[in-house]
Design a protein around this motif. Structure first.
Motif, PDB file in Angstrom:
ATOM      1  N   ASN A 106       0.802  -1.219   0.000  1.00 26.36           N
ATOM      2  CA  ASN A 106       0.000   0.000   0.000  1.00 26.36           C
ATOM      3  C   ASN A 106       0.843   1.281   0.000  1.00 26.36           C
ATOM      4  OD1 ASN A 106      -2.290   1.686   0.232  1.00 26.36           O
ATOM      5  ND2 ASN A 106      -2.195   1.636   2.464  1.00 26.36           N
ATOM      6  N   ILE A 107       1.804   1.381   0.896  1.00 26.16           N
ATOM      7  CA  ILE A 107       2.543   2.642   1.045  1.00 26.16           C
ATOM      8  C   ILE A 107       3.427   2.936  -0.169  1.00 26.16           C
ATOM      9  CG2 ILE A 107       4.250   3.873   2.444  1.00 26.16           C
ATOM     10  CD1 ILE A 107       3.085   2.470   4.898  1.00 26.16           C
ATOM     11  N   SER A 213       1.755  -1.100   7.228  1.00 29.50           N
ATOM     12  CA  SER A 213       0.410  -0.852   6.718  1.00 29.50           C
ATOM     13  C   SER A 213      -0.463  -2.055   7.030  1.00 29.50           C
ATOM     14  CB  SER A 213       0.454  -0.605   5.207  1.00 29.50           C
ATOM     15  OG  SER A 213      -0.851  -0.619   4.666  1.00 29.50           O
ATOM     16  N   SER A 216      -2.152  -3.793   4.052  1.00 26.90           N
ATOM     17  CA  SER A 216      -1.352  -4.629   3.152  1.00 26.90           C
ATOM     18  C   SER A 216      -1.277  -6.067   3.638  1.00 26.90           C
ATOM     19  CB  SER A 216       0.064  -4.059   3.026  1.00 26.90           C
ATOM     20  OG  SER A 216       0.061  -2.835   2.319  1.00 26.90           O
ATOM     21  N   LYS A 222      -8.173  -2.923   6.633  1.00 26.32           N
ATOM     22  CA  LYS A 222      -7.494  -1.826   5.942  1.00 26.32           C
ATOM     23  C   LYS A 222      -7.982  -0.464   6.418  1.00 26.32           C
ATOM     24  CE  LYS A 222     -10.604  -2.052   1.930  1.00 26.32           C
ATOM     25  NZ  LYS A 222     -10.673  -2.283   0.459  1.00 26.32           N
ATOM     26  N   ASP A 225      -5.663   1.784   8.674  1.00 25.51           N
ATOM     27  CA  ASP A 225      -4.703   2.738   8.115  1.00 25.51           C
ATOM     28  C   ASP A 225      -5.319   4.125   7.971  1.00 25.51           C
ATOM     29  OD1 ASP A 225      -2.681   0.867   7.936  1.00 25.51           O
ATOM     30  OD2 ASP A 225      -3.215   0.248   5.912  1.00 25.51           O
ATOM     31  N   LEU A 230      -2.427   7.029   8.923  1.00 22.50           N
ATOM     32  CA  LEU A 230      -1.277   6.645   8.096  1.00 22.50           C
ATOM     33  C   LEU A 230      -1.501   7.007   6.636  1.00 22.50           C
ATOM     34  CD1 LEU A 230       1.469   5.264   7.757  1.00 22.50           C
ATOM     35  CD2 LEU A 230       0.257   3.070   7.550  1.00 22.50           C
ATOM     36  N   GLU A 231      -2.684   6.667   6.111  1.00 23.04           N
ATOM     37  CA  GLU A 231      -2.943   6.967   4.699  1.00 23.04           C
ATOM     38  C   GLU A 231      -2.887   8.471   4.438  1.00 23.04           C
ATOM     39  OE1 GLU A 231      -6.518   5.237   3.242  1.00 23.04           O
ATOM     40  OE2 GLU A 231      -5.733   3.191   3.273  1.00 23.04           O
TER      41      GLU A 231
END
Length: 491
Positions: A106-107, A213, A216, A222, A225, A230-231
């Protein structure tokens, strides 16, 4: 990857975990036979609770119990961990093609334009094209040599700054980061950019790449996040870098800006885009991804390696004396040691190799992913398995290295072992198809800077507490505390 289990637990709601736990019990899949040994895992989170904050050390401990090829579970994702020379060689040489893919994380996907960079791009035609562009046009020996004047300029500037400090306390770590950032800015973008602002942006990017993450590895969670912020943090950094790179590219297209140097990496990529010389359509966002990749891979890892090398030398005065004597003999009173003279300094190269053995820039190499079922050291590895190679643990394997925890540069004198991916007991830059293409660029900076620092100055730590060698957590592990020194001119 760095992971704080407590933060994860606190950011998740217990009743949601219970629901997902029930779902995991009810779901079933056909088990594979003859898998590598695994530590016992908890439902849903797998082995996440065993990793702590220093993942490479935790995985080494697990390997000491379960063997050099271990299957752990990060959330619901099976991850094969390689902690031996034989396992690394099987993955990055014998079955290199099968393990050349990257997992979709993801990141990196958010930062690198859906992973359109070189390091995180999935294996296929796109990756082959951009890697070829990097190797042939951006990081070739001829190209690296063409930027020699940039390295010389920045090295001279750093020496001048230390001299002006007049033996007062110098934050050497800060100067090393500034030097590497300036070199990469001038090489890639054509000119220096705001040092502190640019360094802070890069530091945030590297820090985020090392964050865990949840989405992920536990897709059903999810949302964590988003809830944890974080996102949002990742998207903010990605947006800030995108705006910066957009301005840089527009400036190059319009040939505006004072002090822009000719034929930098952006120029080269734009020329490739215009001429379509490779038959490959290079879009603007791809150029951004490649440049951002070079920055994140090059600046912090290079300055981090120098930081560790100087720290080890300060802790080992005899090694420092040996290197300084070699430098003084090589320089012979001239203003600087040149790049041509670096080849006559075997102890310098040994010091840097030993530093990379003990402190590889990425202790856990960027994850691989298998593209088909394969047998590895007698075990069956299913297609789609994520693979992590613990380069840090391999470099400290007592079956391959005498006194592996000790800093002994002499072990690399008259020793053919090198870091270019042919000797699997020493893989700080990886190996095989997914090995780092910028080794030469990074190492020439490391050698030039270290040689001239010990040539020009006697360095001594400041204070009575000694040198703190504790590590930070993240994708790149660097010293937690900066190196503060007094620098006395040698002559």
């Amino acid at each position: 990857m760095s992971f704080n289990f407590q933060v994860f637990i606190y950011s998740s709601l217990p009743f949601i975990l219970a629901l997902v736990l029930l779902k995991s019990y009810l779901s079933s899949s056909k088990p594979y036979k003859n898998l590598p040994p695994s530590p016992r895992k908890l439902p849903l989170i797998g082995n996440l609770h065993q990793l702590g904050s220093s993942t490479h050390r935790a995985l080494q401990t697990i390997a000491q119990t379960y063997g050099p090829l271990t299957l752990i579970h990060l959330g619901t994702v099976p991850v094969l961990v390689a902690t031996s020379v034989d396992a690394a060689q099987e993955i990055m040489k014998t079955h290199d093609l099968i393990f050349s893919n990257r997992p979709n994380l993801n990141i990196p996907s958010r930062i690198f334009y859906a992973s359109k960079d070189i390091a995180f791009a999935q294996y296929g035609e796109y990756w082959r094209q951009v890697r070829s562009i990097a190797v042939v046009h951006l990081l070739s020996n001829k190209r690296v040599q063409s930027y020699r004047h940039v390295r010389d300029d920045e090295m001279a500037l750093m020496i001048e700054k230390i001299q002006k400090a007049n033996q007062s306390v110098v934050n050497l770590s800060e100067l090393l980061i500034l030097l590497t950032n300036n070199v990469f800015c001038r090489v890639a973008l054509g000119k220096r950019h705001d040092g502190m602002k640019f360094n802070n942006l890069l530091a945030k990017t590297v820090e985020l790449l090392g964050c865990f993450s949840v989405g992920s590895y536990i897709p059903s969670l999810k949302w964590v996040d988003r809830l944890s912020g974080l996102e949002r943090k990742v998207d903010e950094v990605a947006k800030e870098f995108d705006e910066f790179l957009e301005g840089v590219i527009n400036e190059h297209v319009n040939k505006k800006g004072v002090g822009v140097e000719c034929e930098d990496l952006v120029d080269i990529l734009l020329e490739i885009q215009r001429d379509n010389r490779t038959g490959f359509s290079l879009e603007k966002y791809m150029i951004k991804a490649i440049i951002l990749d070079l920055f994140t891979a090059g600046t912090h890892t290079t300055s981090t390696s120098l930081d560790w090398a100087i720290a080890e030398l300060l802790r080992h005065p005899q090694a420092m004396k040996e290197l300084q004597q070699e430098a003084l003999k090589t320089g012979q009173g001239r203003s600087m040691i040149t790049e041509d003279e670096l080849e006559t300094m075997p102890y310098l190269k040994a010091v840097l190799k030993e530093t990379l053995r003990l402190h590889p820039p990425l202790p856990l190499l960027i994850p691989h992913e298998s593209t088909q079922d394969v047998k590895l050291l007698g075990y069956n590895i299913p297609s789609g398995t994520q693979v992590t190679v613990n380069a840090w643990a391999i470099g400290r394997d007592p079956s391959k290295w005498e006194a592996p925890e000790e800093f002994r540069p002499e072990r690399f004198l008259n020793n053919p072992i090198d870091y270019k991916g042919l000797h699997f007991e020493f893989i700080p830059f990886g190996a095989g198809r997914r090995g780092c293409p910028g080794i030469q660029f990074a190492m020439i900076i490391n050698e030039l800077v270290l040689a001239n620092l010990v040539y020009k100055f006697d360095l001594a730590t400041v204070g009575e507490d000694g040198l703190d060698m504790s590590e930070t957590n993240g994708i790149a592990v660097h010293k937690k505390c900066p190196i503060l020194v007094s620098a006395t001119p040698c002559y």
